[in-house]
Design an enzyme around this catalytic site. Structure first.
Site, PDB file in Angstrom:
ATOM      1  N   ARG A  82      -1.694   9.051   0.976  1.00  0.00           N
ATOM      2  CA  ARG A  82      -1.121   8.471   0.198  1.00  0.00           C
ATOM      3  C   ARG A  82      -1.313   8.131  -1.566  1.00  0.00           C
ATOM      4  O   ARG A  82      -2.622   8.962  -2.642  1.00  0.00           O
ATOM      5  CB  ARG A  82      -2.692   7.072   0.407  1.00  0.00           C
ATOM      6  CG  ARG A  82      -2.279   5.676  -0.441  1.00  0.00           C
ATOM      7  CD  ARG A  82      -1.273   5.307  -0.406  1.00  0.00           C
ATOM      8  NE  ARG A  82      -1.282   3.405  -0.872  1.00  0.00           N
ATOM      9  CZ  ARG A  82      -0.947   3.325  -1.671  1.00  0.00           C
ATOM     10  NH1 ARG A  82      -0.842   4.528  -2.883  1.00  0.00           N
ATOM     11  NH2 ARG A  82      -1.774   2.060  -2.290  1.00  0.00           N
ATOM     12  N   GLU A  97     -24.350  -5.008  27.545  1.00  0.00           N
ATOM     13  CA  GLU A  97     -25.127  -3.769  27.917  1.00  0.00           C
ATOM     14  C   GLU A  97     -26.893  -4.217  26.956  1.00  0.00           C
ATOM     15  O   GLU A  97     -27.623  -2.622  26.851  1.00  0.00           O
ATOM     16  CB  GLU A  97     -24.761  -2.386  27.852  1.00  0.00           C
ATOM     17  CG  GLU A  97     -23.898  -2.764  29.492  1.00  0.00           C
ATOM     18  CD  GLU A  97     -23.643  -1.055  29.228  1.00  0.00           C
ATOM     19  OE1 GLU A  97     -23.684  -0.518  29.141  1.00  0.00           O
ATOM     20  OE2 GLU A  97     -22.099  -1.285  29.871  1.00  0.00           O
ATOM     21  N   SER A 144     -25.068 -10.465  33.549  1.00  0.00           N
ATOM     22  CA  SER A 144     -24.717 -11.772  32.540  1.00  0.00           C
ATOM     23  C   SER A 144     -24.812 -12.859  32.964  1.00  0.00           C
ATOM     24  O   SER A 144     -24.065 -13.682  34.065  1.00  0.00           O
ATOM     25  CB  SER A 144     -24.062 -11.866  31.274  1.00  0.00           C
ATOM     26  OG  SER A 144     -23.901  -9.946  30.957  1.00  0.00           O
TER      27      SER A 144
END
Length: 411
Positions: free
Chosen positions: A279, A375, A139
């Site tokens: 929860r 990528e 890159s």
């Protein structure tokens, strides 16, 4: 934490995999669980120290053995299905472990596939043992995903060597690497025809590293080459074949990014499920709410689709299919986009607890974002997938590629 849950056993028992892959998945899951306390320690280390320690650990425990094919037979499968399974398990467990494994594999693979006997003998044993850290430098700030636009200049010298001038950007393991696989412009032809791959040891005079900080802490940096001289023997493959080296590597590893995304997403989904089950809310649990169930169901659909697309891409690659790159692109696009959605939904279901620094969902939220970029970004890969559609239609219809489809074909 039971890392065996990072795999869907029903997916593993599909014909994409054989018994060797299933044993491998079990072994690396057990290995990840065996180092439970280490992962907390690693997260507290500076990124460079953590990265080198993890590469060494992976080498010591044999997970990088396949990076040295000349070392002889061993029990681990070394194909891309195994690489994907490893990344899925490691990403589920600890981001930096996946990062260390993937960048070391990414850096060694071009040497395995294109290196001559001397280059393989010089570098691969150390990389397989985790003693030589690699980095793949393709890159650039002005090129990004466009490999053909690489501008790092490599001028031939009178003795057959080269002088490199320019820079590379956003290089994983740049700050700890002992060896860089570098793609540079040597000018044998225009665009992709003028690129060459080089093996550049990190201690070569003229190489400088500029450290950068990412959203998820890790070894990351820019490379600067200033009159960096390398011998003719540093060329990987042949002069002018650097584009082939880079694209061959990226096409193979994109599916593994999808596998890592799957590991992150499955960890997020498991965390969300556990939280909603435990929860208390509105006279029951969060899980009892229909909207919560719908969100969890969407996660499960996305996980299954991502797992199937990734497995198919790796299978196509391992069996030598000429179209594997298309499937690799598809797997990366879907798995990374789906993983982002799954992690975001997990944060939402966790409420304020989901954004507390150091929590599982907060870490995953930072870690997942880069997978949609490196990528091959999602946008670039969508273009590549779209460009392959006419070829696919032509193949099905039995007509030459590029010829316009008939009205009957379009019905």
């Amino acid at each position: 934490m039971d890392t065996s849950t990072s795999f869907d056993p029903e997916i593993l028992h599909l014909p994409f995999y054989d018994d060797g892959h299933r044993r491998f998945a079990h072994q690396i899951g057990v290995w990840c669980d065996s180092y439970g306390e280490l992962w907390d320690t690693v997260r507290r280390m500076p990124p460079d120290e953590a990265g080198r320690r993890l590469v060494e650990l992976l080498g010591e425990d044999g997970w990088l053995t396949g990076l040295d094919p000349a070392a002889g037979p061993h029990d681990l499968p070394t194909d891309f299905r195994a690489l994907c399974l490893a990344r899925e398990a490691l990403a589920y467990t600890e981001d930096l472990a996946d990062f260390a494994y993937s960048i070391q594999s990414l850096s060694a693979t071009p040497i395995i596939r294109f290196g001559d006997e001397e280059q393989q003998r010089r570098y691969l044993p150390g990389m397989a043992k985790g003693l030589v850290v690699g980095a793949f430098a393709v890159s650039e700030k002005a090129a990004g995903s466009e490999v053909a636009a690489i501008g790092l200049d490599a001028r031939r010298t009178g003795d057959g060597g080269y002088v490199l001038n320019g820079g590379k950007a956003w290089i994983a393991h740049a700050t700890i690497a002992d060896l860089y696989v570098v793609i540079a412009r040597t000018g044998e032809g225009p665009g992709p025809l003028g690129l060459t791959a080089f093996l550049v040891p990190a201690d070569t005079p003229g190489v400088r590293v500029e450290r950068i900080d990412a959203v998820a802490p890790r070894s990351f940096g820019h490379l600067v080459f200033e009159d960096c001289r390398v011998p003719a023997g540093a060329v990987l493959g042949r002069p002018g074949k650097g584009f082939v080296v880079a694209v061959d590597l990226l096409e193979r590893f994109r599916m593994t990014v999808g596998a890592a995304a799957l590991g992150f997403a499955r960890r997020a989904a498991d965390t969300a499920l556990a939280h909603t089950r435990n929860r208390d809310a509105y006279g029951g649990t969060l899980f009892d709410l229909q909207l919560v169930k719908a969100s969890l169901a969407d996660m499960e659909v996305q996980l299954n689709a991502a797992a199937l697309l990734t497995a198919r891409a790796a299978w196509e690659c391992d069996r030598g299919s000429r179209g594997y790159a298309r499937h690799s692109n598809i797997a990366k696009v879907y798995a990374t986009e789906a993983a982002q959605a799954v992690v975001d939904a997990s944060v939402q279901l966790s409420g304020a607890a989901g954004v507390v620094r150091g929590g599982v969902t907060e870490r995953l939220y930072r870690q997942i974002r880069s997978l949609r970029i490196y990528e091959g970004s999602t946008d670039v890969l969508r273009l590549a997938i779209a460009d392959s559609l006419d070829v696919r239609r032509a193949a099905r219809a039995g007509r030459p590629t590029g010829e316009r489809p008939s009205a009957e074909e379009l019905r």
